[in-house]
Scaffold this active site. Structure first.
Site, PDB file in Angstrom:
ATOM      1  N   ASN A   9       0.805  -1.120   0.150  1.00 41.62           N
ATOM      2  CA  ASN A   9       0.006  -0.266   0.095  1.00 41.62           C
ATOM      3  C   ASN A   9       0.922   1.376  -0.017  1.00 41.62           C
ATOM      4  O   ASN A   9       1.284   1.616   0.981  1.00 41.62           O
ATOM      5  CB  ASN A   9      -0.761  -0.198   1.072  1.00 41.62           C
ATOM      6  CG  ASN A   9      -1.805   1.038   1.367  1.00 41.62           C
ATOM      7  OD1 ASN A   9      -1.907   2.135   0.378  1.00 41.62           O
ATOM      8  ND2 ASN A   9      -2.294   1.319   2.613  1.00 41.62           N
ATOM      9  N   TRP A  10       1.148   1.735  -1.202  1.00 40.96           N
ATOM     10  CA  TRP A  10       1.918   3.073  -1.219  1.00 40.96           C
ATOM     11  C   TRP A  10       1.317   4.318  -0.665  1.00 40.96           C
ATOM     12  O   TRP A  10       1.998   5.141  -0.195  1.00 40.96           O
ATOM     13  CB  TRP A  10       2.053   3.392  -2.831  1.00 40.96           C
ATOM     14  CG  TRP A  10       2.956   2.303  -3.513  1.00 40.96           C
ATOM     15  CD1 TRP A  10       3.251   1.248  -3.100  1.00 40.96           C
ATOM     16  CD2 TRP A  10       3.592   2.274  -4.758  1.00 40.96           C
ATOM     17  NE1 TRP A  10       3.983   0.348  -4.058  1.00 40.96           N
ATOM     18  CE2 TRP A  10       4.005   1.205  -5.134  1.00 40.96           C
ATOM     19  CE3 TRP A  10       3.441   3.389  -5.855  1.00 40.96           C
ATOM     20  CZ2 TRP A  10       4.661   0.917  -6.304  1.00 40.96           C
ATOM     21  CZ3 TRP A  10       3.906   3.102  -7.032  1.00 40.96           C
ATOM     22  CH2 TRP A  10       4.623   1.816  -7.332  1.00 40.96           C
ATOM     23  N   LYS A  11       0.129   4.099  -0.405  1.00 43.84           N
ATOM     24  CA  LYS A  11      -0.477   5.447   0.408  1.00 43.84           C
ATOM     25  C   LYS A  11      -0.109   6.607  -0.362  1.00 43.84           C
ATOM     26  O   LYS A  11      -0.201   6.517  -1.881  1.00 43.84           O
ATOM     27  CB  LYS A  11       0.080   5.553   1.648  1.00 43.84           C
ATOM     28  CG  LYS A  11      -0.068   4.248   2.633  1.00 43.84           C
ATOM     29  CD  LYS A  11       0.165   4.463   4.090  1.00 43.84           C
ATOM     30  CE  LYS A  11      -0.206   3.244   4.744  1.00 43.84           C
ATOM     31  NZ  LYS A  11      -0.214   3.368   6.183  1.00 43.84           N
ATOM     32  N   HIS A  94      -9.427   0.908   5.110  1.00 43.20           N
ATOM     33  CA  HIS A  94      -8.025   1.161   5.840  1.00 43.20           C
ATOM     34  C   HIS A  94      -8.092   1.980   7.015  1.00 43.20           C
ATOM     35  O   HIS A  94      -8.919   2.980   6.988  1.00 43.20           O
ATOM     36  CB  HIS A  94      -7.017   1.604   4.758  1.00 43.20           C
ATOM     37  CG  HIS A  94      -5.603   1.584   5.419  1.00 43.20           C
ATOM     38  ND1 HIS A  94      -5.047   2.687   6.076  1.00 43.20           N
ATOM     39  CD2 HIS A  94      -4.666   1.105   5.340  1.00 43.20           C
ATOM     40  CE1 HIS A  94      -4.060   2.544   6.562  1.00 43.20           C
ATOM     41  NE2 HIS A  94      -3.639   1.550   5.934  1.00 43.20           N
ATOM     42  N   GLU A  96      -6.590   4.508   7.787  1.00 40.76           N
ATOM     43  CA  GLU A  96      -6.496   6.030   7.449  1.00 40.76           C
ATOM     44  C   GLU A  96      -7.815   6.450   6.842  1.00 40.76           C
ATOM     45  O   GLU A  96      -8.090   7.772   7.158  1.00 40.76           O
ATOM     46  CB  GLU A  96      -5.233   6.516   6.732  1.00 40.76           C
ATOM     47  CG  GLU A  96      -4.033   6.029   7.573  1.00 40.76           C
ATOM     48  CD  GLU A  96      -2.673   5.464   6.697  1.00 40.76           C
ATOM     49  OE1 GLU A  96      -2.840   5.398   5.572  1.00 40.76           O
ATOM     50  OE2 GLU A  96      -1.868   4.918   7.521  1.00 40.76           O
ATOM     51  N   GLU A 166      -5.104  -4.962  10.550  1.00 34.04           N
ATOM     52  CA  GLU A 166      -3.948  -3.888  10.757  1.00 34.04           C
ATOM     53  C   GLU A 166      -4.204  -3.348  12.211  1.00 34.04           C
ATOM     54  O   GLU A 166      -4.985  -2.251  12.358  1.00 34.04           O
ATOM     55  CB  GLU A 166      -4.003  -2.831   9.734  1.00 34.04           C
ATOM     56  CG  GLU A 166      -3.727  -3.364   8.429  1.00 34.04           C
ATOM     57  CD  GLU A 166      -3.246  -2.513   7.298  1.00 34.04           C
ATOM     58  OE1 GLU A 166      -1.991  -2.671   6.740  1.00 34.04           O
ATOM     59  OE2 GLU A 166      -3.900  -1.504   7.325  1.00 34.04           O
ATOM     60  N   GLY A 172       2.749   2.440  10.720  1.00 37.11           N
ATOM     61  CA  GLY A 172       3.811   3.630  10.850  1.00 37.11           C
ATOM     62  C   GLY A 172       4.263   4.177  11.824  1.00 37.11           C
ATOM     63  O   GLY A 172       4.695   4.895  12.045  1.00 37.11           O
ATOM     64  N   SER A 212       3.894  -1.821  10.393  1.00 38.36           N
ATOM     65  CA  SER A 212       5.241  -1.836  10.724  1.00 38.36           C
ATOM     66  C   SER A 212       5.940  -3.036  10.248  1.00 38.36           C
ATOM     67  O   SER A 212       6.975  -3.450  10.922  1.00 38.36           O
ATOM     68  CB  SER A 212       5.539  -1.527  12.010  1.00 38.36           C
ATOM     69  OG  SER A 212       5.211  -0.389  12.207  1.00 38.36           O
ATOM     70  N   GLY A 233       3.084  -0.927   4.224  1.00 43.93           N
ATOM     71  CA  GLY A 233       3.010   0.542   3.818  1.00 43.93           C
ATOM     72  C   GLY A 233       4.610   0.806   3.645  1.00 43.93           C
ATOM     73  O   GLY A 233       4.893   0.626   2.567  1.00 43.93           O
ATOM     74  N   GLY A 234       5.126   1.455   4.607  1.00 48.87           N
ATOM     75  CA  GLY A 234       6.434   2.038   4.153  1.00 48.87           C
ATOM     76  C   GLY A 234       7.453   1.075   3.490  1.00 48.87           C
ATOM     77  O   GLY A 234       8.161   1.771   2.675  1.00 48.87           O
TER      78      GLY A 234
HETATM   79  P1  13P Z   1       3.156   0.484   7.700  1.00 54.09           P
HETATM   80  O1  13P Z   1       3.930  -0.667   7.081  1.00 54.09           O
HETATM   81  O2  13P Z   1       3.974   1.568   7.118  1.00 54.09           O
HETATM   82  O3  13P Z   1       3.280   0.497   9.252  1.00 54.09           O
HETATM   83  O4  13P Z   1       1.575   0.752   7.120  1.00 54.09           O
HETATM   84  C1  13P Z   1       0.970  -0.374   7.218  1.00 54.09           C
HETATM   85  C2  13P Z   1      -0.232  -0.086   6.473  1.00 54.09           C
HETATM   86  O5  13P Z   1      -0.875   0.835   6.926  1.00 54.09           O
HETATM   87  C3  13P Z   1      -0.588  -0.868   5.143  1.00 54.09           C
HETATM   88  O6  13P Z   1      -1.735  -0.650   4.691  1.00 54.09           O
END
Ligand code: 13P
Length: 249
Positions: A9-11, A94, A96, A166, A172, A212, A233-234
């Site tokens: 997930n590149w956000k 998600h 967010e 999640e 994050g 994470s 994510g990251g």
């Molecule tokens: P991180 O891997 O950056 O913690 O993010 C997880 C995430 O929200 C994937 O959708």
């Protein structure tokens, strides 16, 4: 048998050119390796159709979709539009989206149903915030996210649904769930699916862990018997790290 999946997930990261480079690098590594797992990348909307042309082994996902099929909804992107750009998967719910854009379980249920009827495969996200875990509400929160978010789905719909657990406190933050915490919740979710649908759905639904997840912790997280991969994510923004996570499956 359920599939193992690693989704990136590149956000809201990468400009188009960087995103295309990242997609090319992930595709090259995945093509050379041919992993057993399904590898998905979910770039921003603006990159989707360009990136579709660059990938073959890697599958394309979007990060969100509208709950409406078309019409006067300024700024929204419908599941049909995503399909027409070559998208196969869509992340729905998600944390967010839930917290910054006030998306609740009911609207997410509409999105899941519309995505499925359009031929997209939803990656439906659930997970508790820290206070909910600390006060012991974590199971109730995840239960209602699933019971409402997946309400009225049929057994055949469920063949196209992926769940991502999640824990919000791990997203994050660098604070990763322990392998036991992840496995416990995944097992709870699988049991819930058994009650909501049937034993076959419970057995066949892929449940991904997100929060994470990194090359250094992926293998131990994925070792849980109910953990079928990750939503990253990251670490999905660096091709080497992302592929190292794929390799940890
Ligand atoms: P991180 O891997 O950056 O913690 O993010 C997880 C995430 O929200 C994937 O959708």
């Amino acid at each position: 048998m359920r599939k193992q999946i690693v989704a990136g997930n590149w956000k809201m990261n990468t400009l188009l050119k960087d995103g295309m480079e990242l997609a090319k690098a992930v595709e090259k590594m995945e093509k050379d390796k041919h992993s057993e797992a399904i590898v998905i990348i979910a770039p921003p909307f603006t990159h989707l159709s360009k990136i579709k042309e660059l990938i073959e082994s890697v599958k394309l996902g979007a990060q969100n979709c509208s709950s409406e099929p078309s019409g006067a909804f300024t700024g929204e992107v419908s599941p049909g539009m995503l399909r027409s750009a070559g998208v196969e998967y869509v992340i729905i719910g998600h944390s967010e989206r839930r917290s910054y854009f006030s998306e609740g379980n009911e609207v997410l249920n509409k999105k899941v149903k519309l995505a499925l009827s359009t031929g997209l495969k939803p990656i439906y996200c659930c997970g508790e915030v820290l206070g909910e875990r600390e006060s012991g509400q974590l199971y109730d929160v995840v239960r209602s996210q699933l019971e409402i978010g997946l309400k009225d789905l049929t057994l055949s719909d469920m063949a196209d649904v992926v769940i991502a657990y999640e824990p919000v406190w791990a997203i994050g933050t660098g604070k990763v769930a322990t392998p036991d915490q992840a496995q416990e919740m995944h097992s709870f979710i699988r049991g819930l699916l058994g009650g909501m649908f049937n034993a076959e759905v419970a057995r066949n639904t892929s449940i991904l862990y997100g929060g994470s997840c990194k090359p250094s912790n992926a293998a131990e997280l994925f070792a849980g018997k109910d953990v079928d991969g990750g939503l990253i994510g990251g670490a999905s923004l660096k091709a080497d790290d992302f592929i190292a996570i794929v390799n940890a499956i």
